[in-house]
Scaffold this motif. Sequence first.
Motif, PDB file in Angstrom:
ATOM      1  N   PRO A 106      -2.270  17.388  14.835  1.00 29.64           N
ATOM      2  CA  PRO A 106      -3.134  17.684  15.984  1.00 29.64           C
ATOM      3  C   PRO A 106      -2.427  17.451  17.314  1.00 29.64           C
ATOM      4  O   PRO A 106      -2.677  18.154  18.298  1.00 29.64           O
ATOM      5  CB  PRO A 106      -4.305  16.717  15.808  1.00 29.64           C
ATOM      6  N   ARG A 125      -6.126  12.777  26.259  1.00 32.46           N
ATOM      7  CA  ARG A 125      -5.380  13.482  25.224  1.00 32.46           C
ATOM      8  C   ARG A 125      -3.879  13.289  25.405  1.00 32.46           C
ATOM      9  O   ARG A 125      -3.132  13.125  24.434  1.00 32.46           O
ATOM     10  CB  ARG A 125      -5.748  14.964  25.250  1.00 32.46           C
ATOM     11  N   THR A 244     -16.038  17.134  15.075  1.00 33.28           N
ATOM     12  CA  THR A 244     -15.554  15.871  15.634  1.00 33.28           C
ATOM     13  C   THR A 244     -15.564  14.759  14.594  1.00 33.28           C
ATOM     14  O   THR A 244     -14.578  14.024  14.426  1.00 33.28           O
ATOM     15  CB  THR A 244     -16.407  15.455  16.847  1.00 33.28           C
ATOM     16  N   THR A 247     -12.913  15.552  11.833  1.00 32.93           N
ATOM     17  CA  THR A 247     -11.552  15.336  12.317  1.00 32.93           C
ATOM     18  C   THR A 247     -11.222  13.853  12.380  1.00 32.93           C
ATOM     19  O   THR A 247     -10.112  13.434  12.040  1.00 32.93           O
ATOM     20  CB  THR A 247     -11.380  15.968  13.716  1.00 32.93           C
ATOM     21  N   THR A 248     -12.189  13.049  12.785  1.00 31.07           N
ATOM     22  CA  THR A 248     -11.966  11.605  12.843  1.00 31.07           C
ATOM     23  C   THR A 248     -11.742  11.036  11.441  1.00 31.07           C
ATOM     24  O   THR A 248     -10.863  10.196  11.236  1.00 31.07           O
ATOM     25  CB  THR A 248     -13.169  10.910  13.510  1.00 31.07           C
ATOM     26  N   ASN A 251      -8.276  11.143   9.911  1.00 30.60           N
ATOM     27  CA  ASN A 251      -7.280  10.125  10.273  1.00 30.60           C
ATOM     28  C   ASN A 251      -7.063   9.132   9.135  1.00 30.60           C
ATOM     29  O   ASN A 251      -6.126   8.324   9.174  1.00 30.60           O
ATOM     30  CB  ASN A 251      -7.724   9.377  11.535  1.00 30.60           C
ATOM     31  N   THR A 285      -6.362   9.766  17.101  1.00 31.62           N
ATOM     32  CA  THR A 285      -7.797   9.639  17.361  1.00 31.62           C
ATOM     33  C   THR A 285      -8.128  10.043  18.790  1.00 31.62           C
ATOM     34  O   THR A 285      -9.102  10.767  19.033  1.00 31.62           O
ATOM     35  CB  THR A 285      -8.261   8.192  17.103  1.00 31.62           C
ATOM     36  N   THR A 288      -7.857  13.935  18.894  1.00 30.49           N
ATOM     37  CA  THR A 288      -8.854  14.710  18.156  1.00 30.49           C
ATOM     38  C   THR A 288     -10.270  14.475  18.663  1.00 30.49           C
ATOM     39  O   THR A 288     -11.064  15.416  18.727  1.00 30.49           O
ATOM     40  CB  THR A 288      -8.791  14.374  16.660  1.00 30.49           C
ATOM     41  N   THR A 291     -10.868  16.501  21.600  1.00 30.44           N
ATOM     42  CA  THR A 291     -10.698  17.933  21.424  1.00 30.44           C
ATOM     43  C   THR A 291     -12.018  18.640  21.218  1.00 30.44           C
ATOM     44  O   THR A 291     -12.159  19.806  21.496  1.00 30.44           O
ATOM     45  CB  THR A 291      -9.769  18.217  20.211  1.00 30.44           C
ATOM     46  N   ALA A 295     -11.230  21.323  17.524  1.00 31.69           N
ATOM     47  CA  ALA A 295     -10.215  20.539  16.823  1.00 31.69           C
ATOM     48  C   ALA A 295     -10.071  20.906  15.365  1.00 31.69           C
ATOM     49  O   ALA A 295      -9.016  20.827  14.801  1.00 31.69           O
ATOM     50  CB  ALA A 295     -10.550  19.043  16.931  1.00 31.69           C
ATOM     51  N   GLU A 299      -6.554  20.897  11.970  1.00 26.70           N
ATOM     52  CA  GLU A 299      -6.328  19.877  10.973  1.00 26.70           C
ATOM     53  C   GLU A 299      -6.775  20.295   9.582  1.00 26.70           C
ATOM     54  O   GLU A 299      -6.414  19.685   8.598  1.00 26.70           O
ATOM     55  CB  GLU A 299      -7.093  18.590  11.348  1.00 26.70           C
TER      56      GLU A 299
END
Length: 304
Positions: A106, A125, A244, A247-248, A251, A285, A288, A291, A295, A299
């Motif tokens: 990302p 970012r 969101t 995407t988190t 990680n 983190t 993303t 984003t 985002a 990913e």
Amino acid sequence: MPVNPRVPAVGAIFLTSLFWGISFSSTKMLLESLVPEQIAFFRLVLAVLILGAVFGASRQKFARGADLLRMGAGGLTGIFLYFLFENNGLRFTTAGTAALIVSIIPVLNVLAGALFFRERNPLRRWIGVILSFAGVYLIISSGGANALSFSNLKGNLLILLAGCSWIFYTRINEPLSQRYSSLAMNFQQTLAGAVLMGLLALPRGVDLSVFTPAVLLNLSFLGLFCSAAAYFLYLYALRNLGSTTVTTFLNLVPVFGVLGGAVFLKETLSTGQIFGALTVILGVTLVTVSTGKKAAPAESSGAL
């Protein structure tokens, strides 16, 4: 009593992160019996069979004309080159280090957008970008006495090139995503990648004696769970949780990558690498979370 769809969706994205994280260790183990191109080819063939069955049942159409060329370009960059770089890189670096380097995809996407597409990014970012690269440096430089040897650097560079190839794939897919479903894109591009990988893998010949139960188990895990099942789990989570949150959760992939290396390959991390890993996760983190809904495409991948 109806079940809140968010509950199984959390389980789905957790399993996706687990599968993709452990995939690095699984590939590393297969390198003891197969060459990198063979691992990728057999994995992709299994994924094509599953995705193709669902694609056929859904009666969706293949791309044509200019879209077909773009689909092929996606298969070249995000499937063929990605696995070519990643699998060869894993010959020279650890599964945990590879997972952590890939996790900055990302960040690479944000950097590419700013450099080549004049995309603007908030300060948060950019802080994430700086932290991520600082963390990768710590991970590589703290890897012991041979951390900066040519062999280790070559492996880490190949993993980084895999991440870069995924950025090209993401950008190529942006216009296609407006006209085709994720299933149609994933199947056609995985098929293209499998054909290209076959050109490298098949001329080497296949020694059937190497297909021990352990090899078959790892190939099945990569093809059926990491490339096929994880794809459907990811889409289910995305639909119920939003980009969101998903995407988190992704990680967690480098976390499971490091844990997988420790459990299955007995890999260890130095204090500097642990600090670097935490720095990478914090940086990704920041990138993303800020984003938003754009985002997810960068990913999401059945390629990992």
